[in-house]
Design a protein around this motif. Sequence first.
Motif, PDB file in Angstrom:
ATOM      1  N   PRO A 153      36.596  -6.406  16.372  1.00  0.00           N
ATOM      2  CA  PRO A 153      37.509  -7.386  17.386  1.00  0.00           C
ATOM      3  C   PRO A 153      37.665  -9.154  16.643  1.00  0.00           C
ATOM      4  CG  PRO A 153      36.226  -6.109  19.015  1.00  0.00           C
ATOM      5  CD  PRO A 153      36.372  -5.560  17.708  1.00  0.00           C
ATOM      6  N   LYS A 154      35.438  -9.538  16.871  1.00  0.00           N
ATOM      7  CA  LYS A 154      35.300 -10.344  16.221  1.00  0.00           C
ATOM      8  C   LYS A 154      35.167 -11.176  15.376  1.00  0.00           C
ATOM      9  CE  LYS A 154      33.322 -11.164  21.368  1.00  0.00           C
ATOM     10  NZ  LYS A 154      31.710 -11.683  21.962  1.00  0.00           N
ATOM     11  N   GLY A 155      34.943  -9.874  14.557  1.00  0.00           N
ATOM     12  CA  GLY A 155      34.895 -10.154  12.795  1.00  0.00           C
ATOM     13  C   GLY A 155      36.002  -9.803  11.850  1.00  0.00           C
ATOM     14  N   ALA A 156      36.325  -8.916  11.126  1.00  0.00           N
ATOM     15  CA  ALA A 156      37.565  -8.528  10.468  1.00  0.00           C
ATOM     16  C   ALA A 156      38.147  -8.075  11.079  1.00  0.00           C
ATOM     17  CB  ALA A 156      37.020  -7.724   9.284  1.00  0.00           C
ATOM     18  N   GLY A 157      37.985  -7.500  12.251  1.00  0.00           N
ATOM     19  CA  GLY A 157      39.224  -6.464  13.356  1.00  0.00           C
ATOM     20  C   GLY A 157      39.154  -6.054  13.055  1.00  0.00           C
ATOM     21  N   THR A 158      39.356  -4.447  11.692  1.00  0.00           N
ATOM     22  CA  THR A 158      38.941  -3.658  10.787  1.00  0.00           C
ATOM     23  C   THR A 158      37.913  -3.742  10.167  1.00  0.00           C
ATOM     24  OG1 THR A 158      41.118  -2.822  11.912  1.00  0.00           O
ATOM     25  CG2 THR A 158      40.038  -1.530  10.067  1.00  0.00           C
ATOM     26  N   MET A 159      36.984  -3.196  10.074  1.00  0.00           N
ATOM     27  CA  MET A 159      36.143  -2.979   9.760  1.00  0.00           C
ATOM     28  C   MET A 159      36.011  -1.297   8.733  1.00  0.00           C
ATOM     29  SD  MET A 159      34.430  -5.157   7.276  1.00  0.00           S
ATOM     30  CE  MET A 159      32.516  -4.102   7.853  1.00  0.00           C
ATOM     31  N   GLY A 160      35.325  -1.339   7.768  1.00  0.00           N
ATOM     32  CA  GLY A 160      35.044  -0.579   6.931  1.00  0.00           C
ATOM     33  C   GLY A 160      33.497   0.300   5.948  1.00  0.00           C
ATOM     34  N   GLY A 161      33.134   1.621   5.883  1.00  0.00           N
ATOM     35  CA  GLY A 161      31.848   1.667   5.757  1.00  0.00           C
ATOM     36  C   GLY A 161      32.059   3.120   5.306  1.00  0.00           C
ATOM     37  N   LEU A 162      30.358   4.024   4.776  1.00  0.00           N
ATOM     38  CA  LEU A 162      30.033   4.770   5.141  1.00  0.00           C
ATOM     39  C   LEU A 162      29.271   5.994   5.799  1.00  0.00           C
ATOM     40  CD1 LEU A 162      30.384   7.305   2.480  1.00  0.00           C
ATOM     41  CD2 LEU A 162      27.653   5.894   1.831  1.00  0.00           C
ATOM     42  N   TYR A 163      29.610   6.519   6.346  1.00  0.00           N
ATOM     43  CA  TYR A 163      28.910   7.304   7.980  1.00  0.00           C
ATOM     44  C   TYR A 163      28.511   8.663   6.952  1.00  0.00           C
ATOM     45  CZ  TYR A 163      28.961   9.766  12.170  1.00  0.00           C
ATOM     46  OH  TYR A 163      28.346  10.425  13.169  1.00  0.00           O
ATOM     47  N   VAL A 164      27.658   8.709   7.409  1.00  0.00           N
ATOM     48  CA  VAL A 164      26.799   9.816   6.753  1.00  0.00           C
ATOM     49  C   VAL A 164      25.923  10.569   8.357  1.00  0.00           C
ATOM     50  CG1 VAL A 164      25.334  10.311   5.364  1.00  0.00           C
ATOM     51  CG2 VAL A 164      26.217   8.647   5.377  1.00  0.00           C
ATOM     52  N   ARG A 165      25.952  11.636   8.640  1.00  0.00           N
ATOM     53  CA  ARG A 165      25.062  12.639   9.857  1.00  0.00           C
ATOM     54  C   ARG A 165      24.474  13.963   8.843  1.00  0.00           C
ATOM     55  NH1 ARG A 165      27.081  13.630  14.713  1.00  0.00           N
ATOM     56  NH2 ARG A 165      25.576  15.455  14.613  1.00  0.00           N
ATOM     57  N   PRO A 166      23.479  13.917   9.385  1.00  0.00           N
ATOM     58  CA  PRO A 166      23.235  15.865   8.476  1.00  0.00           C
ATOM     59  C   PRO A 166      24.267  16.945   8.801  1.00  0.00           C
ATOM     60  CG  PRO A 166      22.011  14.455  10.403  1.00  0.00           C
ATOM     61  CD  PRO A 166      23.228  14.253  10.655  1.00  0.00           C
ATOM     62  N   ALA A 167      24.024  17.681   7.408  1.00  0.00           N
ATOM     63  CA  ALA A 167      25.254  18.759   7.812  1.00  0.00           C
ATOM     64  C   ALA A 167      25.005  19.887   9.006  1.00  0.00           C
ATOM     65  CB  ALA A 167      25.705  19.588   7.033  1.00  0.00           C
ATOM     66  N   THR A 168      23.587  19.865   9.861  1.00  0.00           N
ATOM     67  CA  THR A 168      23.923  21.206  10.277  1.00  0.00           C
ATOM     68  C   THR A 168      22.631  21.359  11.822  1.00  0.00           C
ATOM     69  OG1 THR A 168      22.001  21.516   9.236  1.00  0.00           O
ATOM     70  CG2 THR A 168      23.098  22.917   8.113  1.00  0.00           C
ATOM     71  N   VAL A 169      22.886  19.579  11.916  1.00  0.00           N
ATOM     72  CA  VAL A 169      22.389  19.292  13.246  1.00  0.00           C
ATOM     73  C   VAL A 169      23.340  18.988  14.369  1.00  0.00           C
ATOM     74  CG1 VAL A 169      21.192  17.723  14.698  1.00  0.00           C
ATOM     75  CG2 VAL A 169      20.191  18.714  11.914  1.00  0.00           C
ATOM     76  N   ALA A 170      23.162  19.517  15.500  1.00  0.00           N
ATOM     77  CA  ALA A 170      24.470  20.062  15.926  1.00  0.00           C
ATOM     78  C   ALA A 170      23.791  18.843  17.149  1.00  0.00           C
ATOM     79  CB  ALA A 170      24.417  21.453  16.580  1.00  0.00           C
ATOM     80  N   GLY A 171      24.500  18.879  18.276  1.00  0.00           N
ATOM     81  CA  GLY A 171      24.448  18.103  19.476  1.00  0.00           C
ATOM     82  C   GLY A 171      24.338  16.894  19.666  1.00  0.00           C
ATOM     83  N   LYS A 172      23.849  15.926  20.298  1.00  0.00           N
ATOM     84  CA  LYS A 172      23.479  13.862  19.997  1.00  0.00           C
ATOM     85  C   LYS A 172      22.848  13.617  19.179  1.00  0.00           C
ATOM     86  CE  LYS A 172      26.296  13.244  24.150  1.00  0.00           C
ATOM     87  NZ  LYS A 172      26.127  12.544  25.418  1.00  0.00           N
ATOM     88  N   LEU A 173      23.149  12.955  18.576  1.00  0.00           N
ATOM     89  CA  LEU A 173      21.743  11.878  17.528  1.00  0.00           C
ATOM     90  C   LEU A 173      22.050  10.263  17.672  1.00  0.00           C
ATOM     91  CD1 LEU A 173      22.859  13.896  14.409  1.00  0.00           C
ATOM     92  CD2 LEU A 173      21.089  14.215  15.604  1.00  0.00           C
ATOM     93  N   PRO A 174      21.130  10.323  17.793  1.00  0.00           N
ATOM     94  CA  PRO A 174      20.926   8.339  17.137  1.00  0.00           C
ATOM     95  C   PRO A 174      21.451   7.974  16.109  1.00  0.00           C
ATOM     96  CG  PRO A 174      18.500   9.944  17.377  1.00  0.00           C
ATOM     97  CD  PRO A 174      18.990  10.628  17.500  1.00  0.00           C
ATOM     98  N   GLY A 175      21.101   6.726  15.839  1.00  0.00           N
ATOM     99  CA  GLY A 175      22.381   5.782  14.949  1.00  0.00           C
ATOM    100  C   GLY A 175      21.129   5.239  14.061  1.00  0.00           C
ATOM    101  N   ILE A 176      21.812   4.646  13.511  1.00  0.00           N
ATOM    102  CA  ILE A 176      21.020   3.987  12.121  1.00  0.00           C
ATOM    103  C   ILE A 176      22.152   3.552  11.721  1.00  0.00           C
ATOM    104  CG2 ILE A 176      19.423   3.012  10.432  1.00  0.00           C
ATOM    105  CD1 ILE A 176      17.462   5.983  10.567  1.00  0.00           C
TER     106      ILE A 176
END
Length: 291
Positions: A74-97
């Motif tokens: 909301p304070k930047g471009a309004g809507t932003m895009g990017g690449l989202y990646v996560r492990p394929a086999t890890v279940a549950g909640k994950l920390p982020g980078i």
Amino acid sequence: MKPKTPQQVFDLYDEYCHGYMDRRSFMNKLTTYAVGGVTMAALLESVMPDYASAQEVAEDDNRIVSQRITYPSPKGAGTMGGLYVRPATVAGKLPGIVVIHENRGLNPYVEDVARRAALGGYQVLAPDALYPLGGYPGNDDDGRSMQRKRDPNKMFEDFVAAVRYLQSREDSTGKVGCVGFCYGGGVSNLLAARLPDLAAAVPFYGRVPPLDEVANIRAPLMIHYAGLDKRINDGWPGYEEALRQHGKNYVMYMYDGVNHGFHNYSTGRYDAKAAALAWDRTMGFFKEHLG
């Protein structure tokens, strides 16, 4: 055996790719080093990126799931895009980078870094600051020109929004860190100064934040510098003094004899030993502070 690229050529490329010299001036000055059987083509090959041969984790690697996403800024471009990646086999909640690119948009090297980070057990978002302008154009020269057209304050807010996006996902532990390279290193420093709930920050050869904001830093920092990178390293003494003065949690590693951009394995500035060590340290740091 290929002749060794003169350090002056790397210095010229550094000036060029950071906007201190236009392409014509760069090419004209580069010709002075095309001597003794060394061609202009060879000199260009030694510094310009070669993304096709540098990929370490394939886009269709079955260990990860990746997709192009949009998220609110909301304070930047309004809507932003990017690449989202996560492990394929890890279940549950994950920390982020959040992985923050250089001054030329989300190029294939930074996408590859995002995939590598996800293999460490994290959900990863690599925003493309060029998304509002149509996205990374497929080459770094045009990418640099496009990124200069963006309002720098709004562009920074797009990376703030990326942190908030990962923190707010239902599958997130709420712990989010960032790692950035060159321009992205500077953004990582600034995010640490302006987001008190950032869990960790790892700037690679990035500009230091305003020193009067260092007191606000809460996130632990791991700071990587290239020994030959005088332009960026000149800011370190003042930054270190401020970090010490305010009792901040930081560690700095100086990699002697390597150039700015040494982690970028698509260019001739890449140093395999330093890059591997810095990345191992980075992932260990995230493991310690993100889980």
